[in-house]
Enzyme design. Structure first.
Site, PDB file in Angstrom:
ATOM      1  CB  THR A 200      -0.966   0.028   1.209  1.00 37.56           C
ATOM      2  OG1 THR A 200      -1.710   1.244   1.162  1.00 37.56           O
ATOM      3  CG2 THR A 200      -0.234  -0.051   2.524  1.00 37.56           C
ATOM      4  CG  ASN A 202      -3.051   4.848  -2.511  1.00 32.88           C
ATOM      5  OD1 ASN A 202      -2.856   6.025  -2.785  1.00 32.88           O
ATOM      6  ND2 ASN A 202      -2.908   3.877  -3.396  1.00 32.88           N
TER       7      ASN A 202
END
Length: 575
Positions: A200, A202
């Site tokens: 990730t 984000n």
């Protein structure tokens, strides 16, 4: 059960006694040195801590060639991404880089010695070939390919390293674990298995939390949240914001289920190869399961507007090597919200006819920019609060107005009038950088040569970028006669200000009008040859071709021009 490292032995180069480390440090002080950029520093940290096991240094030619052609080191160990140290021809000569030479590797941020490299070989850099074999395309739309073309030097220098110290960090120190430290933590907690949720770059929302909890319960495993805090894709959410989001999510997990640790990795966004690399790295950190997402580590679209990688290419490649890796690949399940049940379900398990809701990344960014509400079914209050603090709506963001034009074109009058109008609007501090004021206060030692004019605008751009980032409205009115200087200013402000809120206003008042209204007689002095390098007389003014607005004081009043700039700001949602 803590998974054995890749290759069977964790290459923890920091595991040595203090006298040996001090001896190496003393030697390093006398050696020629290479200053490491951000990507090289991330790579070196994971080499010396064992995150890149079985590597013990930057790849020599045999390892590099094996990595490129069949994703294996010369030893036969699986390794899909090249880890290299590039140097210039000049460095090779001045540092005496040849087989057996020793060189100190320093952190460019604070000049700290991190390691000593013993040179094994030097070999040519071929950016095009590396891009084709590793990223799958020699296409500068790929951020890693663009990075190579912009930064790679003439040669790669291979060789093992001896660690002197880890890079020093001042952020989230308690969350930074080496592989050895994280393995010890797993053993201490008696975790039966480790599981990493997904690669990730984000923030995480309710769907991500539901996904990881569901996967952990199905596998009877714990969850390791292990986000990248090194280099990620341009435009990604900064790691400070992401880590604050992850911290706010940790209390949402069942007690004892999840742990947060940070990974100082410089991503290449190489899709399938990168996913395999991530699996190897996480295995070195001790995990046993690994979630691979749809289009894992994909950089987006190529220069033809097509995806660089297929949506499931990464899952297929990792699955192909699962047995050899000794780590179980868990495919990412898309989750969707069922409002009638107030629950998240995998998309393939949604009852027929059931109502579903979702918010795309684009829609989320739009709501953050506009200040529109973000429903609690999508995310948690703590996450939304963190995102709004880091990404305030347009009406709270800073911006820069750069007014460029000839002397006496009216740019200073327009700038002063605009300052008054923005004070009237309220909501931001307003900073005015008039040409004469900047010259007196910031650039008093500079003349009016092309080089000094460029340097003066550089200084204005730096100040404007800092003020813009702090949320101020900045109005600058230099002559700024050269296109390359204005482009530099734009780039500086956009990069440093952290937004797209830069506007170039060309005050295109004709030279004849400017001379006619020259009460100080500056143009007359230039015509008589008393002043040299005067813009519009014996030095060029390169009219902007990319101005956001073109105005002319000979045709418009200051009030009319000011109003048109206000309308431009309103159209962009800034006021």
């Amino acid at each position: 059960m803590v998974n054995p490292p890749h290759g069977g032995v964790l290459k923890d180069l920091l595991a040595r006694d203090a006298p040996m480390a001090e001896k190496l440090r003393e030697e390093a002080e006398s050696l020629p040195e290479i200053m490491l950029n951000g990507r090289q520093l991330c790579d070196l940290e994971l080499i010396i801590t064992g995150g890149f096991s079985p590597l013990e240094g930057f790849m020599n030619k045999a390892d590099y060639e094996g990595c490129l052609t069949n994703m294996r080191l010369a030893s036969g160990a699986l390794f899909p991404i090249p880890v290299t140290l590039d140097v210039s021809k000049e460095q090779v000569e001045t540092l005496g880089l040849k087989e057996g030479a020793r060189v100190a590797l320093r952190d460019a941020r604070d000049d700290t010695i991190i390691a000593i490299l013993t040179v094994s070989d030097l070999y040519d850099v071929n950016v095009s070939r590396e891009a084709e074999l590793v990223m799958g395309a020699d296409d500068k739309a790929h951020p890693a390919v663009a990075f190579l073309y912009q930064n790679a030097k003439d040669y790669y220098v291979g060789g093992n390293v001896q660690a002197v110290a880890k890079p020093q960090y001042f952020d989230y120190v308690e969350l930074r674990y080496t592989p050895a430290e994280l393995r010890h933590h797993f053993s201490k907690l008696a975790w039966p298995q480790g599981q990493w949720p997904s690669q990730t770059s984000n923030p995480m929302h309710r769907a991500h939390r539901e996904l990881t909890v569901r996967a952990a319960r199905q596998l009877q495993a714990n969850v390791l949240i292990h986000p990248v805090v090194g280099l990620t894709k341009p435009g990604d959410v900064d790691h400070y914001t992401r880590v604050r989001v992850y911290q706010s999510l940790m209390p949402r997990y069942p007690k004892g289920m999840a742990h947060l640790a940070l990974l100082p990795l410089a991503m290449r966004m190489a899709g399938p190869r990168e996913a395999l690399w991530h699996a190897i790295i996480r295995k070195n950190f001790g995990v046993t399961h690994f979630i691979v997402g749809r289009d894992h580590a994909g950089p987006g679209k190529n220069s033809q507007g097509e995806d660089f990688y297929g949506p499931y290419d990464a899952q297929d490649l990792v699955k192909k090597h699962t047995d050899e890796l000794g780590i179980e690949m868990v495919p990412f399940q898309m989750m969707t919200y069922l409002p009638d049940l107030d629950e998240y379900h995998p998309v393939d398990a949604v009852p027929e006819g059931a109502k579903t809701l979702n918010i795309s990344g684009t829609e989320l960014r739009k709501r953050l920019r506009s200040g529109a509400p973000i429903p609690d079914w999508f995310s948690y209050d703590s996450v939304v609060k963190t995102l709004r603090e880091s990404y305030p709506p347009k009406t709270s963001q800073g911006f820069t107005i750069l007014l460029s034009g000839l002397l006496n074109s009216g740019k200073d009058q327009i700038a002063s009038a605009l300052q008054v109008k923005l004070h009237e609007q309220g909501g931001r501090s307003v900073s005015l950088l008039l040409g004469d004021t900047v010259r007196h206060e910031l650039s008093s030692e500079l003349g009016f040569s092309p080089e000094d004019r460029h340097k003066n605008l550089q200084r204005i751009a730096f100040v404007a970028s800092e003020l813009t980032r702090a949320g101020a409205a900045v109005i600058a009115s230099p002559i700024a006669p050269y296109e390359h200087s204005r482009q530099m200013a734009r780039d500086t402000i956009l990069k440093g200000g952290g937004s797209n809120n830069f506007f170039l206003i060309h005050v295109a008042t004709p030279l004849e009008y400017c001379e006619k209204h020259d009460r100080r007689g500056n143009y007359a002095k230039a015509r008589r040859g008393e002043v040299k390098g005067f813009t519009g007389v014996d030095d060029v003014y390169e009219a902007p071709k990319d101005a956001d607005l073109v105005v002319d004081l000979s045709q418009q009043s200051v009030a009319e021009i000011t109003h048109s700039i206000v309308l431009l700001l309103e159209a962009n949602g800034l006021i």
